[in-house]
Design an enzyme around this catalytic site. Structure first.
Site, PDB file in Angstrom:
ATOM      1  N   ASP A 186      55.946  37.095  37.649  1.00  0.00           N
ATOM      2  CA  ASP A 186      55.696  38.515  37.877  1.00  0.00           C
ATOM      3  C   ASP A 186      55.332  39.227  36.575  1.00  0.00           C
ATOM      4  O   ASP A 186      54.407  40.056  36.542  1.00  0.00           O
ATOM      5  CB  ASP A 186      56.944  39.154  38.506  1.00  0.00           C
ATOM      6  CG  ASP A 186      56.591  40.261  39.482  1.00  0.00           C
ATOM      7  OD1 ASP A 186      55.442  40.302  39.936  1.00  0.00           O
ATOM      8  OD2 ASP A 186      57.484  41.071  39.811  1.00  0.00           O
ATOM      9  N   ASP A 265      59.278  41.211  46.417  1.00  0.00           N
ATOM     10  CA  ASP A 265      60.356  41.939  45.744  1.00  0.00           C
ATOM     11  C   ASP A 265      61.542  42.188  46.664  1.00  0.00           C
ATOM     12  O   ASP A 265      62.609  42.627  46.201  1.00  0.00           O
ATOM     13  CB  ASP A 265      59.828  43.272  45.204  1.00  0.00           C
ATOM     14  CG  ASP A 265      58.698  43.074  44.209  1.00  0.00           C
ATOM     15  OD1 ASP A 265      58.736  42.074  43.481  1.00  0.00           O
ATOM     16  OD2 ASP A 265      57.770  43.901  44.186  1.00  0.00           O
TER      17      ASP A 265
END
Length: 371
Positions: A186, A265
């Site tokens: 990420d 997420d």
């Protein structure tokens, strides 16, 4: 950098709704994974429907995700129709998976007879399940026609819950390996991809809209009402909320009109929460009912991971607000969820139990039963 008083923006309806939705979905994903595990224990013929990750598979997830991200970055316009069709099929089965327990619950409470209808793909279908499947097709069809953000969120949430329920983590060792790899994944694609590829790859892919095959078919057949069918739609790979959630204006097609949070997420921390919830459940003799908070008294680790997730999410949104730049949410969510679990388990001298996972507990219980 904005002044700190700008953080009052987090108390507006859109950010609050986004945070509450993400926390609720992560919590619900863990419980659905637990109940699905119980269903598999009762029906051992369906044990292959869930995947328990090992070390190499955990390493492959960020690598395959990176390849998929690049593929969509360069070839999204060519692949958009295929992605829409694939997502449509996944959304139908995910909705069915999420709604099935509620239908079964109400049938049992109301004492309704649910006669056998047919058998398909090694699964028996009842009449109620057949009707539910048609309802799910109707919901997804409405999303294809309208592209409304509420339906987009519903489909994204169902896909997230289904993923967490079917992809399992066996112990904290694999949890830490997967979360740390995705932590780096990420950070790289949000912060450093622009230097190599000329654009923020993660943001570019997340904000693109896919071609709607329904619009193309209706256009080719010259069907009436073509203007009511969305030409391009957001794929349910994220949850979105209009920034003027309670305002009078209708949000436009610009992605800046929306706040968004990727499914990863929620799904990745949800996998960790699902593991610790299953771990707590196997150690506890009490059954867990998500609608009855009194049944959660003995479930300890979930109550450290969930507030950690909430804190990490608030910090991620606050950082994005102050910097006016997209943030890799896992940069904040991985330490805030994995850290408390490891710390508390180390203090309680239970870290090795978490490290070995639930299989060790099952073996210990089997030995006790034999004795």
């Amino acid at each position: 950098m904005e002044p700190l008083w700008k953080l009052i923006y987090l108390f507006e309806p859109a950010p609050l709704t986004l945070m509450l939705t993400a926390i609720t979905v992560t919590f619900a994903s863990a419980f659905r994974a637990l109940t699905h595990g119980k269903e598999m224990e009762r029906n051992r013929d369906f044990s292959e429907s869930s995947i328990t990750l090992d070390g190499p598979q955990a390493l492959m997830i960020p690598l395959m995700s990176s390849c998929s991200l690049l593929l969509m970055f360069y070839l999204f316009s060519s692949l958009s129709q295929f992605l829409t069709i694939f997502t449509t099929a996944a959304a139908v089965f995910s909705l069915f998976f999420c709604f099935s327990p509620f239908v079964a619950y109400f049938n049992s409470k109301l004492g309704l007879v649910d006669p056998f209808l047919s058998r398909c793909c090694a699964m028996s279908f009842t009449r109620t399940q057949g009707l539910l499947f048609l309802v799910c097709i109707g919901i997804v069809g409405t999303w294809l026609v309208t592209g409304h953000w509420v339906l987009n969120n519903l489909l994204g949430i169902s896909i997230c819950i289904a993923f967490v329920s079917h992809v399992r983590l066996p112990n904290i060792k694999i949890c830490a390996l997967l979360l740390c790899c995705l932590f780096l994944y990420d950070i790289f694609w949000v912060y450093f991809s622009e230097r190599l590829f000329g654009a923020n790859v993660m943001v570019a892919v997340a904000t693109q809209k896919a071609s709607n095959p329904v619009h193309m078919v209706a256009n080719s057949l010259s069907l009436p009402g073509l203007q009511l069918i969305a030409k391009k739609i957001e794929l349910p790979v994220k949850i979105v909320f209009p920034r003027n959630l309670l305002g009078g204006d209708i949000p436009g097609s610009n992605s800046a009109d929306f706040m968004m949070l990727g499914l990863g997420d929620m799904a990745i921390p949800g996998m960790l929460l699902a593991f610790v919830l299953c771990f707590d459940h196997q150690r506890s003799k009490e059954s867990i009912n998500p609608l009855n908070l009194s049944s959660l008294r003995g479930q300890t680790y979930i109550w450290y991971a969930l507030p950690g997730y909430a804190i990490g999410l608030v910090v991620a949104l606050a950082t994005g607000t102050l910097t006016h730049a997209p943030q890799p949410a896992l940069l904040f969510l991985v330490p805030s969820t994995l850290g408390p679990i490891i710390f508390i388990s180390w203090i309680r001298k239970e870290f090795m139990l978490l490290w070995e996972g639930t299989e060790t507990i099952s073996k210990d219980k089997d030995r006790e039963l034999e004795v």
